[in-house]
Design a protein around this motif. Structure first.
Motif, PDB file in Angstrom:
ATOM      1  N   GLY A   1       0.809  -1.218   0.000  1.00  0.00           N
ATOM      2  CA  GLY A   1       0.000   0.000   0.000  1.00  0.00           C
ATOM      3  C   GLY A   1       0.837   1.260   0.000  1.00  0.00           C
ATOM      4  O   GLY A   1       0.557   2.210  -0.729  1.00  0.00           O
ATOM      5  N   THR A   2       1.887   1.267   0.797  1.00  0.00           N
ATOM      6  CA  THR A   2       2.717   2.470   0.839  1.00  0.00           C
ATOM      7  C   THR A   2       3.626   2.564  -0.378  1.00  0.00           C
ATOM      8  O   THR A   2       4.083   3.652  -0.710  1.00  0.00           O
ATOM      9  N   SER A   3       3.862   1.443  -1.042  1.00  0.00           N
ATOM     10  CA  SER A   3       4.613   1.545  -2.295  1.00  0.00           C
ATOM     11  C   SER A   3       3.783   2.292  -3.341  1.00  0.00           C
ATOM     12  O   SER A   3       4.330   2.938  -4.224  1.00  0.00           O
ATOM     13  N   PHE A   4       2.449   2.214  -3.221  1.00  0.00           N
ATOM     14  CA  PHE A   4       1.592   3.023  -4.097  1.00  0.00           C
ATOM     15  C   PHE A   4       1.796   4.509  -3.825  1.00  0.00           C
ATOM     16  O   PHE A   4       1.752   5.319  -4.747  1.00  0.00           O
ATOM     17  N   VAL A   5       2.012   4.858  -2.583  1.00  0.00           N
ATOM     18  CA  VAL A   5       2.305   6.259  -2.243  1.00  0.00           C
ATOM     19  C   VAL A   5       3.629   6.666  -2.882  1.00  0.00           C
ATOM     20  O   VAL A   5       3.749   7.756  -3.439  1.00  0.00           O
ATOM     21  N   GLY A   6       4.617   5.780  -2.837  1.00  0.00           N
ATOM     22  CA  GLY A   6       5.931   6.081  -3.403  1.00  0.00           C
ATOM     23  C   GLY A   6       5.951   6.150  -4.913  1.00  0.00           C
ATOM     24  O   GLY A   6       6.934   6.608  -5.500  1.00  0.00           O
ATOM     25  N   MET A   7       4.875   5.723  -5.562  1.00  0.00           N
ATOM     26  CA  MET A   7       4.791   5.767  -7.025  1.00  0.00           C
ATOM     27  C   MET A   7       4.374   7.140  -7.541  1.00  0.00           C
ATOM     28  O   MET A   7       4.158   7.309  -8.732  1.00  0.00           O
ATOM     29  N   VAL A   8       4.300   8.115  -6.686  1.00  0.00           N
ATOM     30  CA  VAL A   8       3.814   9.440  -7.057  1.00  0.00           C
ATOM     31  C   VAL A   8       4.661  10.032  -8.185  1.00  0.00           C
ATOM     32  O   VAL A   8       5.869   9.825  -8.262  1.00  0.00           O
ATOM     33  N   SER A   9       4.001  10.756  -9.059  1.00  0.00           N
ATOM     34  CA  SER A   9       4.671  11.393 -10.194  1.00  0.00           C
ATOM     35  C   SER A   9       5.514  12.562  -9.713  1.00  0.00           C
ATOM     36  O   SER A   9       5.171  13.240  -8.745  1.00  0.00           O
ATOM     37  N   SER A  10       6.582  12.828 -10.425  1.00  0.00           N
ATOM     38  CA  SER A  10       7.418  13.979 -10.073  1.00  0.00           C
ATOM     39  C   SER A  10       6.674  15.281 -10.347  1.00  0.00           C
ATOM     40  O   SER A  10       7.016  16.325  -9.819  1.00  0.00           O
ATOM     41  N   LYS A  11       5.631  15.240 -11.170  1.00  0.00           N
ATOM     42  CA  LYS A  11       4.832  16.425 -11.437  1.00  0.00           C
ATOM     43  C   LYS A  11       4.002  16.835 -10.225  1.00  0.00           C
ATOM     44  O   LYS A  11       3.529  17.957 -10.159  1.00  0.00           O
ATOM     45  N   ALA A  12       3.812  15.918  -9.283  1.00  0.00           N
ATOM     46  CA  ALA A  12       3.035  16.218  -8.085  1.00  0.00           C
ATOM     47  C   ALA A  12       3.851  16.999  -7.063  1.00  0.00           C
ATOM     48  O   ALA A  12       3.353  17.343  -6.005  1.00  0.00           O
ATOM     49  N   LYS A  13       5.077  17.283  -7.374  1.00  0.00           N
ATOM     50  CA  LYS A  13       5.956  18.066  -6.497  1.00  0.00           C
ATOM     51  C   LYS A  13       6.215  17.394  -5.154  1.00  0.00           C
ATOM     52  O   LYS A  13       6.414  18.046  -4.148  1.00  0.00           O
ATOM     53  N   GLY A  14       6.186  16.078  -5.134  1.00  0.00           N
ATOM     54  CA  GLY A  14       6.457  15.360  -3.894  1.00  0.00           C
ATOM     55  C   GLY A  14       7.954  15.234  -3.663  1.00  0.00           C
ATOM     56  O   GLY A  14       8.733  15.102  -4.601  1.00  0.00           O
ATOM     57  N   ASN A  15       8.363  15.299  -2.422  1.00  0.00           N
ATOM     58  CA  ASN A  15       9.759  15.036  -2.091  1.00  0.00           C
ATOM     59  C   ASN A  15       9.799  13.889  -1.091  1.00  0.00           C
ATOM     60  O   ASN A  15       8.759  13.424  -0.621  1.00  0.00           O
ATOM     61  N   ILE A  16      10.973  13.430  -0.770  1.00  0.00           N
ATOM     62  CA  ILE A  16      11.124  12.233   0.063  1.00  0.00           C
ATOM     63  C   ILE A  16      10.506  12.419   1.455  1.00  0.00           C
ATOM     64  O   ILE A  16       9.954  11.485   2.016  1.00  0.00           O
ATOM     65  N   ILE A  17      10.553  13.627   1.999  1.00  0.00           N
ATOM     66  CA  ILE A  17       9.967  13.890   3.318  1.00  0.00           C
ATOM     67  C   ILE A  17       8.442  13.777   3.253  1.00  0.00           C
ATOM     68  O   ILE A  17       7.818  13.135   4.095  1.00  0.00           O
ATOM     69  N   GLN A  18       7.840  14.393   2.238  1.00  0.00           N
ATOM     70  CA  GLN A  18       6.385  14.302   2.081  1.00  0.00           C
ATOM     71  C   GLN A  18       5.948  12.858   1.852  1.00  0.00           C
ATOM     72  O   GLN A  18       4.930  12.429   2.385  1.00  0.00           O
ATOM     73  N   ILE A  19       6.720  12.141   1.069  1.00  0.00           N
ATOM     74  CA  ILE A  19       6.389  10.745   0.787  1.00  0.00           C
ATOM     75  C   ILE A  19       6.469   9.920   2.063  1.00  0.00           C
ATOM     76  O   ILE A  19       5.603   9.083   2.341  1.00  0.00           O
ATOM     77  N   ALA A  20       7.505  10.128   2.862  1.00  0.00           N
ATOM     78  CA  ALA A  20       7.642   9.397   4.120  1.00  0.00           C
ATOM     79  C   ALA A  20       6.492   9.736   5.080  1.00  0.00           C
ATOM     80  O   ALA A  20       5.953   8.860   5.754  1.00  0.00           O
ATOM     81  N   LEU A  21       6.111  11.022   5.133  1.00  0.00           N
ATOM     82  CA  LEU A  21       4.984  11.418   5.983  1.00  0.00           C
ATOM     83  C   LEU A  21       3.670  10.802   5.496  1.00  0.00           C
ATOM     84  O   LEU A  21       2.833  10.393   6.301  1.00  0.00           O
ATOM     85  N   ALA A  22       3.503  10.718   4.179  1.00  0.00           N
ATOM     86  CA  ALA A  22       2.310  10.074   3.632  1.00  0.00           C
ATOM     87  C   ALA A  22       2.311   8.583   3.967  1.00  0.00           C
ATOM     88  O   ALA A  22       1.256   8.003   4.261  1.00  0.00           O
ATOM     89  N   GLY A  23       3.485   7.960   3.960  1.00  0.00           N
ATOM     90  CA  GLY A  23       3.594   6.558   4.376  1.00  0.00           C
ATOM     91  C   GLY A  23       3.237   6.375   5.842  1.00  0.00           C
ATOM     92  O   GLY A  23       2.568   5.410   6.223  1.00  0.00           O
TER      93      GLY A  23
ATOM     94  N   SER B   1      -3.829   9.409   1.793  1.00  0.00           N
ATOM     95  CA  SER B   1      -2.637   9.758   2.564  1.00  0.00           C
ATOM     96  C   SER B   1      -1.795  10.801   1.852  1.00  0.00           C
ATOM     97  O   SER B   1      -1.360  11.779   2.456  1.00  0.00           O
ATOM     98  N   PHE B   2      -1.568  10.581   0.551  1.00  0.00           N
ATOM     99  CA  PHE B   2      -0.716  11.519  -0.176  1.00  0.00           C
ATOM    100  C   PHE B   2      -1.378  12.875  -0.334  1.00  0.00           C
ATOM    101  O   PHE B   2      -0.740  13.916  -0.127  1.00  0.00           O
ATOM    102  N   LEU B   3      -2.653  12.898  -0.695  1.00  0.00           N
ATOM    103  CA  LEU B   3      -3.331  14.180  -0.886  1.00  0.00           C
ATOM    104  C   LEU B   3      -3.426  14.967   0.418  1.00  0.00           C
ATOM    105  O   LEU B   3      -3.297  16.189   0.421  1.00  0.00           O
ATOM    106  N   THR B   4      -3.650  14.269   1.517  1.00  0.00           N
ATOM    107  CA  THR B   4      -3.687  14.943   2.820  1.00  0.00           C
ATOM    108  C   THR B   4      -2.331  15.553   3.148  1.00  0.00           C
ATOM    109  O   THR B   4      -2.241  16.720   3.553  1.00  0.00           O
ATOM    110  N   THR B   5      -1.285  14.780   2.951  1.00  0.00           N
ATOM    111  CA  THR B   5       0.064  15.276   3.227  1.00  0.00           C
ATOM    112  C   THR B   5       0.418  16.444   2.310  1.00  0.00           C
ATOM    113  O   THR B   5       0.964  17.454   2.759  1.00  0.00           O
ATOM    114  N   LEU B   6       0.101  16.315   1.031  1.00  0.00           N
ATOM    115  CA  LEU B   6       0.378  17.383   0.080  1.00  0.00           C
ATOM    116  C   LEU B   6      -0.420  18.643   0.420  1.00  0.00           C
ATOM    117  O   LEU B   6       0.098  19.758   0.357  1.00  0.00           O
ATOM    118  N   GLY B   7      -1.679  18.466   0.806  1.00  0.00           N
ATOM    119  CA  GLY B   7      -2.516  19.604   1.182  1.00  0.00           C
ATOM    120  C   GLY B   7      -1.959  20.357   2.376  1.00  0.00           C
ATOM    121  O   GLY B   7      -1.894  21.597   2.363  1.00  0.00           O
TER     122      GLY B   7
END
Length: 143
Positions: free
Chosen positions: A64-86, A114-120
């Motif tokens: 499930g969290t590997s799905f979070v890590g599959m985020v596109s680079s266009k979503a402006k995610g960085n490793i900290i945001q991804i870890a927090l979403a995990g 998880s990702f949208l909440t963290t990104l928001g």
């Protein structure tokens, strides 16, 4: 102890997938599939290494969290945001009710939430929104 291990699994699952995808240039699908296969095979091969709860749930949380890590680079995610979403994914997963039973795509839905909440929250706090100004503009529009 189980809670800590599940949370660490969530953080590592998201962060490792993102790292392998972006920095090792393997792409999101290959990174998720490879890492999930490794974790799944490990717990299939050694089912009695940990207690039954962890043996059953670590692969699910990791996938499930590997799905979070599959985020596109266009979503402006960085490793900290991804870890927090995990982290958030793991917390939601452990506290989920019967809501997701029988719902196809539950892991993907939790990953998205998880990702949208963290990104928001990241966007909200990085721009330092003046909430008093926003509320006063809403009040003016209502009048």
């Amino acid at each position: 102890m189980n809670t800590i291990i599940i949370i660490l699994t969530g953080i590592l699952g998201a962060a490792l997938t993102f790292y392998v995808s972006k920095h090792l240039k393997q792409g999101p699908v290959r990174a998720s599939a490879l890492l999930s296969l490794i974790v799944g095979l490990f717990f299939y091969t050694f089912p009695e290494l940990l207690n039954i709860y962890l043996t059953q749930n670590i692969p699910i949380v990791f996938i499930g969290t590997s799905f979070v890590g599959m985020v596109s680079s266009k979503a402006k995610g960085n490793i900290i945001q991804i870890a927090l979403a995990g982290l958030l994914f793991s917390i939601i997963y452990m506290n989920k009710s019967e809501l997701f039973i029988g719902y196809g795509g539950a892991l993907g839905a939790l990953a998205l939430i998880s990702f949208l909440t963290t990104l928001g929250f990241s966007i909200m706090f990085s721009k330092k929104i003046d909430f008093k100004k926003v509320i006063s503009s809403f009040r003016k529009k209502r009048e």
